[in-house]
Scaffold this motif. Structure first.
Motif, PDB file in Angstrom:
ATOM      1  N   PHE A 232       0.825  -1.206   0.000  1.00 27.24           N
ATOM      2  CA  PHE A 232       0.000   0.000   0.000  1.00 27.24           C
ATOM      3  C   PHE A 232       0.864   1.263   0.000  1.00 27.24           C
ATOM      4  O   PHE A 232       0.489   2.270  -0.611  1.00 27.24           O
ATOM      5  CB  PHE A 232      -0.949  -0.004   1.196  1.00 27.24           C
ATOM      6  CG  PHE A 232      -2.245  -0.730   0.947  1.00 27.24           C
ATOM      7  CD1 PHE A 232      -3.425  -0.032   0.780  1.00 27.24           C
ATOM      8  CD2 PHE A 232      -2.269  -2.111   0.864  1.00 27.24           C
ATOM      9  CE1 PHE A 232      -4.624  -0.691   0.549  1.00 27.24           C
ATOM     10  CE2 PHE A 232      -3.457  -2.794   0.634  1.00 27.24           C
ATOM     11  CZ  PHE A 232      -4.641  -2.085   0.469  1.00 27.24           C
ATOM     12  N   GLU A 233       2.000   1.209   0.677  1.00 27.51           N
ATOM     13  CA  GLU A 233       2.910   2.359   0.648  1.00 27.51           C
ATOM     14  C   GLU A 233       3.423   2.614  -0.756  1.00 27.51           C
ATOM     15  O   GLU A 233       3.523   3.757  -1.204  1.00 27.51           O
ATOM     16  CB  GLU A 233       4.067   2.152   1.624  1.00 27.51           C
ATOM     17  CG  GLU A 233       3.719   2.439   3.069  1.00 27.51           C
ATOM     18  CD  GLU A 233       3.231   3.865   3.270  1.00 27.51           C
ATOM     19  OE1 GLU A 233       3.895   4.805   2.770  1.00 27.51           O
ATOM     20  OE2 GLU A 233       2.178   4.061   3.905  1.00 27.51           O
ATOM     21  N   PRO A 237       0.853   6.779  -4.069  1.00 21.40           N
ATOM     22  CA  PRO A 237       0.696   7.871  -5.043  1.00 21.40           C
ATOM     23  C   PRO A 237      -0.468   7.652  -6.016  1.00 21.40           C
ATOM     24  O   PRO A 237      -0.933   8.608  -6.632  1.00 21.40           O
ATOM     25  CB  PRO A 237       2.036   7.888  -5.783  1.00 21.40           C
ATOM     26  CG  PRO A 237       3.005   7.269  -4.832  1.00 21.40           C
ATOM     27  CD  PRO A 237       2.228   6.211  -4.114  1.00 21.40           C
ATOM     28  N   ARG A 238      -0.932   6.412  -6.138  1.00 17.14           N
ATOM     29  CA  ARG A 238      -2.014   6.098  -7.072  1.00 17.14           C
ATOM     30  C   ARG A 238      -3.377   6.023  -6.369  1.00 17.14           C
ATOM     31  O   ARG A 238      -4.382   5.721  -7.029  1.00 17.14           O
ATOM     32  CB  ARG A 238      -1.727   4.761  -7.762  1.00 17.14           C
ATOM     33  CG  ARG A 238      -0.430   4.742  -8.547  1.00 17.14           C
ATOM     34  CD  ARG A 238      -0.013   3.322  -8.941  1.00 17.14           C
ATOM     35  NE  ARG A 238      -1.021   2.655  -9.761  1.00 17.14           N
ATOM     36  CZ  ARG A 238      -0.919   1.371 -10.158  1.00 17.14           C
ATOM     37  NH1 ARG A 238       0.151   0.672  -9.793  1.00 17.14           N
ATOM     38  NH2 ARG A 238      -1.864   0.827 -10.885  1.00 17.14           N
ATOM     39  N   LEU A 239      -3.397   6.299  -5.067  1.00 21.75           N
ATOM     40  CA  LEU A 239      -4.603   6.073  -4.283  1.00 21.75           C
ATOM     41  C   LEU A 239      -5.077   7.334  -3.590  1.00 21.75           C
ATOM     42  O   LEU A 239      -4.311   8.272  -3.390  1.00 21.75           O
ATOM     43  CB  LEU A 239      -4.340   4.989  -3.225  1.00 21.75           C
ATOM     44  CG  LEU A 239      -3.943   3.608  -3.745  1.00 21.75           C
ATOM     45  CD1 LEU A 239      -3.530   2.706  -2.594  1.00 21.75           C
ATOM     46  CD2 LEU A 239      -5.083   2.978  -4.538  1.00 21.75           C
ATOM     47  N   ARG A 240      -6.346   7.333  -3.209  1.00 19.78           N
ATOM     48  CA  ARG A 240      -6.921   8.396  -2.397  1.00 19.78           C
ATOM     49  C   ARG A 240      -7.125   7.860  -0.984  1.00 19.78           C
ATOM     50  O   ARG A 240      -7.440   6.681  -0.798  1.00 19.78           O
ATOM     51  CB  ARG A 240      -8.260   8.835  -2.988  1.00 19.78           C
ATOM     52  CG  ARG A 240      -8.912   9.985  -2.228  1.00 19.78           C
ATOM     53  CD  ARG A 240     -10.205  10.423  -2.895  1.00 19.78           C
ATOM     54  NE  ARG A 240     -10.859  11.472  -2.121  1.00 19.78           N
ATOM     55  CZ  ARG A 240     -12.052  11.985  -2.408  1.00 19.78           C
ATOM     56  NH1 ARG A 240     -12.712  11.552  -3.474  1.00 19.78           N
ATOM     57  NH2 ARG A 240     -12.580  12.928  -1.661  1.00 19.78           N
ATOM     58  N   GLU A 241      -6.961   8.713   0.004  1.00 20.82           N
ATOM     59  CA  GLU A 241      -7.000   8.282   1.397  1.00 20.82           C
ATOM     60  C   GLU A 241      -8.253   8.801   2.097  1.00 20.82           C
ATOM     61  O   GLU A 241      -8.637   9.956   1.933  1.00 20.82           O
ATOM     62  CB  GLU A 241      -5.754   8.786   2.123  1.00 20.82           C
ATOM     63  CG  GLU A 241      -5.615   8.299   3.551  1.00 20.82           C
ATOM     64  CD  GLU A 241      -4.299   8.707   4.173  1.00 20.82           C
ATOM     65  OE1 GLU A 241      -4.289   9.035   5.377  1.00 20.82           O
ATOM     66  OE2 GLU A 241      -3.276   8.705   3.443  1.00 20.82           O
ATOM     67  N   PHE A 242      -8.874   7.896   2.861  1.00 14.46           N
ATOM     68  CA  PHE A 242     -10.037   8.230   3.690  1.00 14.46           C
ATOM     69  C   PHE A 242      -9.804   7.696   5.099  1.00 14.46           C
ATOM     70  O   PHE A 242      -8.829   7.003   5.369  1.00 14.46           O
ATOM     71  CB  PHE A 242     -11.314   7.576   3.147  1.00 14.46           C
ATOM     72  CG  PHE A 242     -11.719   8.027   1.775  1.00 14.46           C
ATOM     73  CD1 PHE A 242     -12.466   9.172   1.602  1.00 14.46           C
ATOM     74  CD2 PHE A 242     -11.378   7.278   0.652  1.00 14.46           C
ATOM     75  CE1 PHE A 242     -12.871   9.586   0.341  1.00 14.46           C
ATOM     76  CE2 PHE A 242     -11.767   7.679  -0.610  1.00 14.46           C
ATOM     77  CZ  PHE A 242     -12.509   8.842  -0.766  1.00 14.46           C
ATOM     78  N   ARG A 243     -10.755   7.981   5.970  1.00 18.20           N
ATOM     79  CA  ARG A 243     -10.824   7.331   7.271  1.00 18.20           C
ATOM     80  C   ARG A 243     -12.264   6.900   7.509  1.00 18.20           C
ATOM     81  O   ARG A 243     -13.197   7.538   7.012  1.00 18.20           O
ATOM     82  CB  ARG A 243     -10.364   8.268   8.397  1.00 18.20           C
ATOM     83  CG  ARG A 243      -8.873   8.553   8.373  1.00 18.20           C
ATOM     84  CD  ARG A 243      -8.421   9.392   9.553  1.00 18.20           C
ATOM     85  NE  ARG A 243      -7.005   9.694   9.446  1.00 18.20           N
ATOM     86  CZ  ARG A 243      -6.029   8.917   9.908  1.00 18.20           C
ATOM     87  NH1 ARG A 243      -6.341   7.798  10.544  1.00 18.20           N
ATOM     88  NH2 ARG A 243      -4.766   9.258   9.768  1.00 18.20           N
ATOM     89  N   ASP A 244     -12.410   5.802   8.259  1.00 20.19           N
ATOM     90  CA  ASP A 244     -13.766   5.425   8.652  1.00 20.19           C
ATOM     91  C   ASP A 244     -14.101   6.085   9.981  1.00 20.19           C
ATOM     92  O   ASP A 244     -13.288   6.841  10.537  1.00 20.19           O
ATOM     93  CB  ASP A 244     -13.922   3.900   8.695  1.00 20.19           C
ATOM     94  CG  ASP A 244     -13.095   3.230   9.786  1.00 20.19           C
ATOM     95  OD1 ASP A 244     -12.572   3.932  10.682  1.00 20.19           O
ATOM     96  OD2 ASP A 244     -12.967   1.994   9.744  1.00 20.19           O
ATOM     97  N   VAL A 249      -7.497   4.179   8.578  1.00 17.83           N
ATOM     98  CA  VAL A 249      -7.174   4.702   7.255  1.00 17.83           C
ATOM     99  C   VAL A 249      -7.620   3.706   6.194  1.00 17.83           C
ATOM    100  O   VAL A 249      -7.331   2.502   6.282  1.00 17.83           O
ATOM    101  CB  VAL A 249      -5.669   4.981   7.124  1.00 17.83           C
ATOM    102  CG1 VAL A 249      -5.327   5.458   5.715  1.00 17.83           C
ATOM    103  CG2 VAL A 249      -5.224   6.006   8.160  1.00 17.83           C
ATOM    104  N   LEU A 250      -8.319   4.205   5.192  1.00 14.26           N
ATOM    105  CA  LEU A 250      -8.769   3.402   4.059  1.00 14.26           C
ATOM    106  C   LEU A 250      -8.265   4.038   2.775  1.00 14.26           C
ATOM    107  O   LEU A 250      -8.165   5.262   2.677  1.00 14.26           O
ATOM    108  CB  LEU A 250     -10.298   3.319   4.025  1.00 14.26           C
ATOM    109  CG  LEU A 250     -10.998   2.777   5.271  1.00 14.26           C
ATOM    110  CD1 LEU A 250     -12.508   2.894   5.116  1.00 14.26           C
ATOM    111  CD2 LEU A 250     -10.596   1.329   5.537  1.00 14.26           C
ATOM    112  N   PHE A 251      -7.968   3.224   1.787  1.00 14.30           N
ATOM    113  CA  PHE A 251      -7.453   3.703   0.506  1.00 14.30           C
ATOM    114  C   PHE A 251      -8.416   3.313  -0.605  1.00 14.30           C
ATOM    115  O   PHE A 251      -9.070   2.269  -0.557  1.00 14.30           O
ATOM    116  CB  PHE A 251      -6.074   3.109   0.225  1.00 14.30           C
ATOM    117  CG  PHE A 251      -5.027   3.514   1.226  1.00 14.30           C
ATOM    118  CD1 PHE A 251      -4.305   4.687   1.065  1.00 14.30           C
ATOM    119  CD2 PHE A 251      -4.768   2.720   2.331  1.00 14.30           C
ATOM    120  CE1 PHE A 251      -3.343   5.068   1.979  1.00 14.30           C
ATOM    121  CE2 PHE A 251      -3.803   3.090   3.262  1.00 14.30           C
ATOM    122  CZ  PHE A 251      -3.088   4.265   3.085  1.00 14.30           C
ATOM    123  N   ASP A 252      -8.467   4.169  -1.626  1.00 11.02           N
ATOM    124  CA  ASP A 252      -9.341   3.887  -2.756  1.00 11.02           C
ATOM    125  C   ASP A 252      -8.677   4.363  -4.034  1.00 11.02           C
ATOM    126  O   ASP A 252      -7.744   5.175  -4.017  1.00 11.02           O
ATOM    127  CB  ASP A 252     -10.689   4.575  -2.574  1.00 11.02           C
ATOM    128  CG  ASP A 252     -11.801   3.912  -3.368  1.00 11.02           C
ATOM    129  OD1 ASP A 252     -11.537   2.874  -4.011  1.00 11.02           O
ATOM    130  OD2 ASP A 252     -12.934   4.422  -3.344  1.00 11.02           O
TER     131      ASP A 252
END
Length: 363
Positions: A232-233, A237-244, A249-252
């Motif tokens: 994931f690290e 750079p190819r992902l967007r980061e969220f939190r629940d 931390v969640l990635f999309d």
């Protein structure tokens, strides 16, 4: 989309990604590819899973794809049997080989029971036997036992099956047919070599696209691989980061649209072991912790308002077919009506030659 995602937002996003909010017109092989395979421990379960996701689904077409080797059945994610495309059979299995090896050595007695054998010789012998003639696991064990009589046949057979690419041949897994599970090597069956790529980065990206937003622990629950935080690290750079709402931390993937959390979610019947219920470390986005204990692992579940709220099974007696719905909590009359309508559609698919009934079992 806010940076903090509510449980309902995660639920509706998962349902949308899985084509469970609205049925898709996607071709079945494309759907299997998009979902990165479908659980197939129950041979015909993928057909119900596809019926719940594809409008006008034709099970005969998928049966023909299995018969023509465009779709194949073999152990991949979590070491469990999946229906995948031929291309994925060749590319995914080498990536998840550590999962299969770990399952063999730590979670089963078979691998430990053959200590002392040259593993490379055992695998080479097994592959040669199966490429000469497809066999069941028990037949393979007996053939290997002739060379290594000091070991138990099934210990030998499973040690081969978990260490190399083997597919189950049709008619096993073909709609309307039955058959003993016969094995041969993936490469001989498909006439192509396995991929030499073992890094899981692109596999993880495909998982996120179909099951995200997700965490490294979610991805590990889905495929069984370890060390995914580092993956994931690399992908960050190819992902967007969220939190629940719990701060995790969640990635999309980027450049996607999200459904509204109030989007209506229709009733959906999911088959045993459907990956939508098994592919997150925190499964509350699809089934509450309390209801997960009621449902058990791998049970066919019924989604109502987007969440698993019952288990179900089809009972066939002579010319009659009944869908039994075991409720976690009593449904309202309106909910029962919607469930009954979908259940009759399901029976028209699974048991078209029978009379149909729906039975609710109250808690």
């Amino acid at each position: 989309m806010p940076d903090v995602l509510t449980l309902r937002q995660l639920n509706r996003t998962l349902l949308a990604r899985q084509h469970l909010l609205a049925r898709s017109t996607m071709a079945p092989a494309k759907m299997v590819e998009y979902l990165v395979g479908m659980q197939a421990q129950i041979p015909l379960a993928p057909y119900t899973g596809l019926w719940s996701r594809i409008a006008g689904f034709d099970p005969g077409l998928v049966g023909r794809l299995v018969a023509s080797r465009e779709l194949v059945r073999l152990p991949v994610m979590r070491g469990t049997l999946h229906l995948v495309t031929a291309a994925d059979a060749l590319s995914i299995r080498p990536i998840v080989q550590p999962v299969l090896t770990r399952a063999l050595m730590q979670s089963s007695p078979f691998g430990r029971a053959v200590e002392g054998i040259d593993v490379d010789d055992l695998v080479a012998a097994g592959r040669s036997i199966l490429e000469e003639r497809p066999m069941s696991v028990s037949e393979l064990g007996r053939a290997l036992h002739a060379r290594w009589p000091q070991y138990q046949p099934m210990d030998l057979a499973y040690s081969v099956q978990y260490r190399t690419g083997l597919v189950q041949l049709p008619p096993r897994g073909v709609w309307g047919k039955t058959g003993v599970a016969k094995l041969t090597t993936t490469t001989s069956y498909l006439g192509l070599p396995e991929s030499t790529e073992t890094e899981p980065d692109e596999l993880v990206m495909r998982y996120i696209a179909a099951f995200g937003p997700a965490s490294p622990r979610d991805a590990q629950a889905w495929c069984g691989l370890t060390g995914l935080p580092l993956v994931f690290e690399r992908l960050r750079p190819r992902l967007r980061e969220f939190r629940d709402q719990k701060g995790r931390v969640l990635f999309d993937i980027t450049d996607v649209t999200y459904p509204d959390e109030d989007e209506p979610a229709p009733v959906r019947f999911l088959p045993d072991y459907d990956n939508v219920c098994l592919s997150h470390a925190d499964r509350t986005r699809i089934v509450s912790d309390a209801d997960r204990k009621r449902a058990g692992i791998g049970t066919a579940v019924l989604l109502v308002h987007g969440f698993a709220q019952a288990t179900w099974k089809l009972e066939r007696k002579g010319e009659s077919a009944t869908v039994q719905v075991d409720e976690f909590e009593p449904f309202s009359k309106l909910e029962q009506a919607e469930i009954e309508a979908e259940a009759h559609e399901l029976m028209a698919f699974l048991a078209p030659d029978a009379s149909h009934d729906v039975r609710f079992v109250h808690p």
